[in-house]
Design a protein around this motif. Sequence first.
Motif, PDB file in Angstrom:
ATOM      1  N   SER A 246      -2.573  -5.722 -10.373  1.00 44.43           N
ATOM      2  CA  SER A 246      -1.736  -4.605  -9.931  1.00 44.43           C
ATOM      3  C   SER A 246      -0.728  -5.080  -8.901  1.00 44.43           C
ATOM      4  O   SER A 246      -1.094  -5.469  -7.780  1.00 44.43           O
TER       5      SER A 246
ATOM      6  N   ASN B 195     -10.939  -1.021  -3.849  1.00 47.92           N
ATOM      7  CA  ASN B 195     -10.645   0.201  -4.597  1.00 47.92           C
ATOM      8  C   ASN B 195     -11.767   0.693  -5.497  1.00 47.92           C
ATOM      9  O   ASN B 195     -11.785   1.863  -5.880  1.00 47.92           O
TER      10      ASN B 195
ATOM     11  N   GLU C 286       2.591   1.713  -3.416  1.00 43.08           N
ATOM     12  CA  GLU C 286       1.738   2.298  -4.451  1.00 43.08           C
ATOM     13  C   GLU C 286       1.695   3.807  -4.298  1.00 43.08           C
ATOM     14  O   GLU C 286       1.765   4.547  -5.262  1.00 43.08           O
ATOM     15  N   PHE C 287       1.578   4.274  -3.065  1.00 44.90           N
ATOM     16  CA  PHE C 287       1.503   5.709  -2.826  1.00 44.90           C
ATOM     17  C   PHE C 287       2.804   6.404  -3.204  1.00 44.90           C
ATOM     18  O   PHE C 287       2.820   7.400  -3.922  1.00 44.90           O
TER      19      PHE C 287
ATOM     20  N   ARG D 290       0.829  -1.196   0.000  1.00 44.08           N
ATOM     21  CA  ARG D 290       0.000   0.000   0.000  1.00 44.08           C
ATOM     22  C   ARG D 290       0.869   1.253   0.000  1.00 44.08           C
ATOM     23  O   ARG D 290       0.639   2.194  -0.748  1.00 44.08           O
TER      24      ARG D 290
ATOM     25  N   LYS E 159      -6.786   4.538  -9.424  1.00 39.97           N
ATOM     26  CA  LYS E 159      -7.126   5.825 -10.036  1.00 39.97           C
ATOM     27  C   LYS E 159      -6.721   5.850 -11.499  1.00 39.97           C
ATOM     28  O   LYS E 159      -7.440   6.385 -12.348  1.00 39.97           O
TER      29      LYS E 159
ATOM     30  N   GLN F 157      -7.165  -3.482  -1.010  1.00 37.70           N
ATOM     31  CA  GLN F 157      -8.244  -2.612  -0.559  1.00 37.70           C
ATOM     32  C   GLN F 157      -9.423  -2.773  -1.521  1.00 37.70           C
ATOM     33  O   GLN F 157      -9.276  -3.303  -2.613  1.00 37.70           O
TER      34      GLN F 157
ATOM     35  N   THR G  64      -0.178   7.871  -6.072  1.00 45.13           N
ATOM     36  CA  THR G  64      -1.589   7.520  -6.062  1.00 45.13           C
ATOM     37  C   THR G  64      -1.729   6.018  -6.053  1.00 45.13           C
ATOM     38  O   THR G  64      -0.810   5.283  -6.368  1.00 45.13           O
ATOM     39  N   ASN G  65      -2.873   5.552  -5.700  1.00 45.83           N
ATOM     40  CA  ASN G  65      -3.209   4.139  -5.791  1.00 45.83           C
ATOM     41  C   ASN G  65      -3.494   3.833  -7.263  1.00 45.83           C
ATOM     42  O   ASN G  65      -4.082   4.633  -7.974  1.00 45.83           O
ATOM     43  N   SER G  66      -3.075   2.666  -7.749  1.00 44.69           N
ATOM     44  CA  SER G  66      -3.182   2.360  -9.184  1.00 44.69           C
ATOM     45  C   SER G  66      -4.618   2.319  -9.670  1.00 44.69           C
ATOM     46  O   SER G  66      -4.869   2.455 -10.872  1.00 44.69           O
TER      47      SER G  66
END
Length: 212
Positions: free
Chosen positions: A108, A65, A25-26, A22, A35, A63, A31-33
């Motif tokens: 991802s 998402n 990714e940030f 997590r 998006k 998560q 950003t989280n993928s």
Amino acid sequence: MKVITKQLQEVGGIDTYQATSRLGEFKNGSTNSAKWVVRQLKEHNIRSSTPTKLRLLDVGALQLNYTKFKWIESTAIDLNPSQPGILKADFFDLKVQSSKAYDVLVLSLVLNFVGMPHRRGEMLKKCTQVCKQMGYLIIVLPLACVNNSRYLTHDHLIAILDSIGFTLITSHNSRKLSYKMFQLTKESTKISFKKQILNNGTKCNNFSIVVR
């Protein structure tokens, strides 16, 4: 499975791995993928071909998402779910009828954690059974897997996906991540991809994908 377990132990166990993923990714993409995934679906006007919602399978989800998007019916799966709502399931064991195939598959930061190169190839081939014809596959990998590997390049990855029926639609690189969206447009061929040296730098990593 033993290889995966060993890798998890090396990074501190499943809880540490999920938390690190997590954070990764940030940090890597700001950003989280998810998006990026949603943005591409919107930009390419990808919607369900029926009055129902777009059916999306998020493999190795950390998560939920996609639940906030009313036009997406998302299913999140993982071997070791980190929160309620994520189903405990092994992607390799999924049985999906053609009438229930997904419009979109998301891998991802998943393919790079499959232990053996030939199992990565099997995962990609499995996608053709789970994704509906003309559906979409989105793959996110650490950028080093495709630009600093002895055995894999961007073009080589595209060729592998093309051989099993997926055509590249769009691609993007962030500072540390590679994003690619493919569409299942044709039948799989019987072309095999062995592990062969494509780059010979002394600092290259050994990430590879083998298709038998």
